[in-house]
Design a protein around this motif. Structure first.
Motif, PDB file in Angstrom:
ATOM      1  N   HIS A  47       0.898  -1.110  -0.107  1.00 45.01           N
ATOM      2  CA  HIS A  47      -0.074   0.038   0.115  1.00 45.01           C
ATOM      3  C   HIS A  47       0.870   1.290   0.103  1.00 45.01           C
ATOM      4  CE1 HIS A  47      -3.604   2.416   0.759  1.00 45.01           C
ATOM      5  NE2 HIS A  47      -3.055   2.959   1.770  1.00 45.01           N
ATOM      6  N   ILE A 129      -6.120  -7.799   5.612  1.00 45.32           N
ATOM      7  CA  ILE A 129      -6.245  -6.484   5.032  1.00 45.32           C
ATOM      8  C   ILE A 129      -6.691  -6.675   3.708  1.00 45.32           C
ATOM      9  CG2 ILE A 129      -5.191  -4.036   4.948  1.00 45.32           C
ATOM     10  CD1 ILE A 129      -2.670  -5.405   6.632  1.00 45.32           C
ATOM     11  N   VAL A 131      -7.247  -3.662   0.476  1.00 45.57           N
ATOM     12  CA  VAL A 131      -7.293  -2.090  -0.084  1.00 45.57           C
ATOM     13  C   VAL A 131      -8.528  -2.387  -1.300  1.00 45.57           C
ATOM     14  CG1 VAL A 131      -5.886  -0.323  -1.000  1.00 45.57           C
ATOM     15  CG2 VAL A 131      -5.009  -1.573   0.328  1.00 45.57           C
ATOM     16  N   PRO A 136      -7.521   1.254   2.907  1.00 43.09           N
ATOM     17  CA  PRO A 136      -7.514  -0.153   3.818  1.00 43.09           C
ATOM     18  C   PRO A 136      -8.527  -0.506   4.779  1.00 43.09           C
ATOM     19  CG  PRO A 136      -5.657   1.364   4.379  1.00 43.09           C
ATOM     20  CD  PRO A 136      -6.732   2.000   3.775  1.00 43.09           C
ATOM     21  N   ASP A 157      -4.070   4.903   6.509  1.00 38.64           N
ATOM     22  CA  ASP A 157      -2.985   4.289   5.675  1.00 38.64           C
ATOM     23  C   ASP A 157      -1.984   3.726   6.866  1.00 38.64           C
ATOM     24  OD1 ASP A 157      -3.893   4.877   3.250  1.00 38.64           O
ATOM     25  OD2 ASP A 157      -2.957   6.926   3.228  1.00 38.64           O
ATOM     26  N   LEU A 159      -3.097   2.287   9.230  1.00 41.22           N
ATOM     27  CA  LEU A 159      -3.991   1.120   9.970  1.00 41.22           C
ATOM     28  C   LEU A 159      -4.296   1.364  11.521  1.00 41.22           C
ATOM     29  CD1 LEU A 159      -4.435  -1.535   8.027  1.00 41.22           C
ATOM     30  CD2 LEU A 159      -2.237  -0.053   7.472  1.00 41.22           C
TER      31      LEU A 159
END
Ligand code: BMA
Length: 357
Positions: A47, A129, A131, A136, A157, A159
């Motif tokens: 990511h 996870i 996206v 996410p 971003d 998390l």
């Protein structure tokens, strides 16, 4: 009522294309700068130009504590507590672990943000996870005093700040979200545990659809234990599906039980084995299996997979990334103790999916 699975061979081996990373385990408790005993089952994505993971960390008791309990040298059952850690990596191999666990993974904090009674929540674990449209999302397992529930949370971003969108009724876990809508709906794979009608553990992979990630329905059975020659106990979705030109590539876990195996890990009587399997789902209707391998993709063989773990003989993948080169990377919890990385070309994974269900 329940379809019967066939006996599973005592010896299972990994597919010939599977390469374990020579640096395995790629992440373990020694890399974590806070109390950590078992670092495993890690959701993982690429990511914004880096690999990010949310991993499960169990802490508070050791192998020796369990051994002392098993040998009658202590009376209290050793307690393991769980939090989730965050780490980033430029290559998926060398990780920098953040200095503290993710605050929202604390059971009391999670209960507050999910609007649940704090006395109800026991632990949050086994993250995945996905996206979707650049954002996410986490799928989590949630142990409560009224059963195991699956959680979907939107996050940022890092998390970090979680917004809980949905929690299933019990018992359900191992949920994974598809990375984009199919036929106008969000889609997930999930693994409910229907005990009442089955008589023993025999849990299958299901699919659900949602217009908004909050309300889920249109559930369909995807893969039953009886369809997998190396499982006679349960299955579960492992990593979020990856779209290939042949359909959705899905890694799953498959469990067999052998009571003659005896003690298998820290617990007194653990007798199951977890392998990874691979299947392809139809691009437009992912409730349809269009190909599957009748052999395991990864079977426990390496020393850190077969011995020394909380539960030995466990391969529990939670992350699959297909690189632009076609190299597929699978991160998996090994022996409920550490995180391993296995690789294989995506074309070889697809080529394994020869059997219709
Ligand atoms: C499952 C879950 C996983 C674990 C696996 C093997 O039931 O609890 O978190 O990795 O068992 O012990």
């Amino acid at each position: 009522m329940s379809a019967q699975a066939k006996p599973v061979p005592a010896r299972l081996t990994s597919a010939a294309c599977i390469r374990r990373h020579p640096g395995n385990p790629v992440l373990s408790a020694k890399d974590v700068p806070y109390a950590a005993n078992l670092v495993f089952n890690a959701g993982l994505v690429k990511h914004r130009g880096r690999y990010v993971t949310v991993f499960r960390n169990d802490f508070g008791s050791t192998a020796q504590d369990f051994e002392d309990f098993n040998q009658g040298r202590r009376t209290a059952y050793p307690q393991l507590r769980t939090n989730l850690g965050f780490a980033t990596s430029p290559d998926g191999i060398t990780w920098t672990v953040e200095g503290k666990p993710l605050p929202d993974s604390d059971p009391a904090t999670f209960a507050r943000l999910a609007g649940l009674d704090p006395k109800e929540v026991c632990r949050v674990y086994d993250p995945r996870i996905t996206v979707i449209d650049g954002k996410p999302y986490l799928c989590l397992a949630l142990d409560t005093h009224h059963g195991v529930r699956g959680v979907i949370a939107e996050t940022d971003d890092e998390l970090r700040n979680w917004k809980v969108l949905h929690i299933t009724v019990p018992d359900n876990r191992n949920m994974v979200l598809f990375p984009h809508k199919v036929g106008g709906n969000f889609v997930r794979l999930e693994r409910p545990f229907p005990v009442y009608s089955r008589g023993r553990d025999r849990f299958d992979i299901w699919l659900g659809r949602s217009p908004d990630l909050r309300y889920w329905g249109d559930h369909a059975l995807v893969l039953g234990v009886e369809d997998v020659p190396f499982a006679d106990d349960k299955l579960g979705p492992a990593a979020p599906p990856v779209l290939t030109d042949r359909g959705w590539l899905v890694v799953f876990h498959a469990v067999d039980r052998d009571d003659s195996r005896g003690k298998n890990g820290w617990e007194k009587a653990w007798k199951k084995r977890y392998t990874a399997g691979i299947m392809l789902l139809d691009r437009d209707d992912p409730s349809k299996v269009i190909g599957m391998s009748k052999q395991p993709l990864i079977a426990p063989e390496a020393p850190y997979e077969v011995a020394g773990g909380f539960r030995d003989h466990v391969i529990f993948p939670c992350g699959l990334i297909v690189e632009p080169s076609g190299e597929a990377k699978i991160w998996y919890g090994a022996g409920d103790a550490v995180i391993g990385l296995a690789t294989c070309h995506v074309d070889q994974l697809i080529a394994l999916c020869t059997s219709p269900r």
